[in-house]
Design a protein around this motif. Structure first.
Motif, mmCIF file in Angstrom:
data_model
loop_
_atom_site.group_PDB
_atom_site.id
_atom_site.type_symbol
_atom_site.label_atom_id
_atom_site.label_comp_id
_atom_site.label_asym_id
_atom_site.label_seq_id
_atom_site.Cartn_x
_atom_site.Cartn_y
_atom_site.Cartn_z
ATOM 1 N N LYS A 82 5.211 15.203 34.731
ATOM 2 C CA LYS A 82 6.556 14.919 35.245
ATOM 3 C C LYS A 82 6.883 15.684 36.524
ATOM 4 O O LYS A 82 7.950 15.496 37.099
ATOM 5 N N VAL A 83 5.980 16.569 36.959
ATOM 6 C CA VAL A 83 6.246 17.375 38.151
ATOM 7 C C VAL A 83 6.197 16.486 39.397
ATOM 8 O O VAL A 83 5.268 15.704 39.570
ATOM 9 N N ALA A 84 7.215 16.622 40.253
ATOM 10 C CA ALA A 84 7.277 15.850 41.494
ATOM 11 C C ALA A 84 7.442 16.793 42.683
ATOM 12 O O ALA A 84 7.843 17.946 42.526
ATOM 13 N N TRP A 85 7.093 16.306 43.868
ATOM 14 C CA TRP A 85 7.312 17.067 45.092
ATOM 15 C C TRP A 85 7.802 16.133 46.183
ATOM 16 O O TRP A 85 7.983 14.935 45.963
ATOM 17 N N ASP A 86 8.050 16.698 47.377
ATOM 18 C CA ASP A 86 8.643 15.915 48.459
ATOM 19 C C ASP A 86 7.630 15.501 49.517
ATOM 20 O O ASP A 86 8.005 15.100 50.619
ATOM 21 N N LYS A 87 6.332 15.575 49.205
ATOM 22 C CA LYS A 87 5.300 15.227 50.182
ATOM 23 C C LYS A 87 4.758 13.815 49.986
ATOM 24 O O LYS A 87 3.742 13.454 50.564
ATOM 25 N N GLY A 88 5.388 13.037 49.150
ATOM 26 C CA GLY A 88 4.939 11.673 48.942
ATOM 27 C C GLY A 88 4.013 11.524 47.748
ATOM 28 O O GLY A 88 3.636 12.501 47.098
ATOM 29 N N LEU A 89 3.653 10.301 47.467
ATOM 30 C CA LEU A 89 2.804 10.003 46.319
ATOM 31 C C LEU A 89 1.376 10.493 46.533
ATOM 32 O O LEU A 89 0.909 10.610 47.659
ATOM 33 N N VAL A 90 0.700 10.757 45.416
ATOM 34 C CA VAL A 90 -0.698 11.189 45.429
ATOM 35 C C VAL A 90 -1.521 10.137 44.699
ATOM 36 O O VAL A 90 -1.213 9.783 43.557
ATOM 37 N N ARG A 91 -2.546 9.643 45.365
ATOM 38 C CA ARG A 91 -3.400 8.632 44.751
ATOM 39 C C ARG A 91 -4.567 9.313 44.051
ATOM 40 O O ARG A 91 -5.319 10.073 44.658
ATOM 41 N N CYS A 92 -4.714 9.032 42.759
ATOM 42 C CA CYS A 92 -5.788 9.660 41.979
ATOM 43 C C CYS A 92 -6.151 8.766 40.810
ATOM 44 O O CYS A 92 -5.292 8.412 40.000
ATOM 45 N N GLY A 93 -7.417 8.413 40.710
ATOM 46 C CA GLY A 93 -7.899 7.652 39.561
ATOM 47 C C GLY A 93 -7.705 6.155 39.706
ATOM 48 O O GLY A 93 -6.983 5.676 40.584
ATOM 49 N N MET A 94 -8.372 5.428 38.830
ATOM 50 C CA MET A 94 -8.310 3.971 38.815
ATOM 51 C C MET A 94 -7.893 3.509 37.431
ATOM 52 O O MET A 94 -8.243 4.132 36.419
ATOM 53 N N ASN A 95 -7.161 2.403 37.379
ATOM 54 C CA ASN A 95 -6.779 1.861 36.083
ATOM 55 C C ASN A 95 -7.853 0.897 35.573
ATOM 56 O O ASN A 95 -8.909 0.755 36.187
ATOM 57 N N ARG A 96 -7.573 0.229 34.470
ATOM 58 C CA ARG A 96 -8.595 -0.625 33.849
ATOM 59 C C ARG A 96 -8.964 -1.835 34.705
ATOM 60 O O ARG A 96 -10.016 -2.448 34.502
#
Length: 261
Positions: free
Chosen positions: A127-141
């Motif tokens: 649930k931790v958020a920051w103000d530097k924008g989204l982080v892309r990590c991992g792939m879904n199914r």
């Protein structure tokens, strides 16, 4: 042993067998909440994983180790054994000094794991958020990229993936019931390999090269209209919304299209 009788027998009595003292019943103690005072000496089984994510500062790659050990408990008056994570280790020197928080967080997670509440601790980090924008990590199914609210959330998601593939969490990031954990550890001891997600109904295997999402719907379903980062157009591939990621318009809906390639 023979006994010689030297006098006349005038009567007899049957000796009563002594009753054994009753065995005290074991009190129930869930192996999920048994407190482990410290990391045991010797060798533990561990999973080592390279985590790669892309944020406002570009692509980063880090390494994470999670150690597991068998833990005993009592369920229904019977002794049982499950496997629990007990140590999270982030080798130092991977990132700049500003990322000391990662090492500190791993120490806290290790304490939570030995205290029996690591599932809640990892879920809170998601649930931790920051103000530097989204982080892309991992792939879904569907082999589409996933986006997280911060680096902390991305690493926490990766930890959940490790625990899911080990059989400790379900695909939604929830704690697997202790009875199932007992069965899965017994399966490991019997068959010589860990439980796999496709070995039970309801846990379908993920596609090759993909990672099953935990606690995530597709971003197109999750993102309410009018919320989240500002959009800069529509994706030419899937018509989803585009956002600015690393200075390039990038598909927020999850197909992974980027104007910069």
């Amino acid at each position: 042993m023979a006994v010689e009788i030297t006098s006349k027998i005038v009567g007899y009595r049957i000796k009563q067998q002594e009753q054994a003292a009753p065995v005290p019943e074991l009190q129930d103690e869930s192996p999920l909440t048994v407190r482990i005072p410290s990391r045991p000496e010797g060798t533990l089984e561990a999973v080592s994983e390279k985590i790669s994510y892309v944020g406002a500062e570009g692509r980063k790659k880090v390494y994470l180790l999670v150690s597991f050990m068998p833990v005993e408990g009592v369920i229904g008056g019977k002794r049982v054994v499950i496997e629990r994570p007990v140590e999270f280790f982030f080798p130092s020197g991977q990132l700049s000094s500003e990322h000391q928080w990662i090492t500190a967080t791993m120490r806290s997670l290790s304490l939570a794991a030995r205290g029996g509440y690591v599932t809640q601790a990892v879920a809170d980090l998601r649930k931790v958020a920051w103000d530097k924008g989204l982080v892309r990590c991992g792939m879904n199914r569907w082999n589409k990229p996933m986006f997280h609210d911060s680096e902390v959330a991305a690493i926490a998601w990766s930890i959940q993936q490790i625990l899911y593939r080990r059989g400790f969490l379900d695909r939604d990031g929830n704690q697997v019931p202790v009875e199932k954990l007992v069965e899965r550890y017994a399966h490991r001891m019997t068959h010589g390999h860990a439980w796999q997600p496709d070995e039970e109904t309801g846990d379908a295997p993920v596609e090759a090269g993909a990672v099953e999402p935990i606690g995530e719907k597709t971003t197109a379903e999750k993102k309410p209209k009018g919320s989240g980062p500002a959009t800069v157009g529509n994706c030419p591939e899937c018509r989803g919304e585009l956002i600015m990621m690393d200075g390039c318009p990038t598909c927020y809906a999850g197909c992974g299209w980027s104007k910069c390639g």
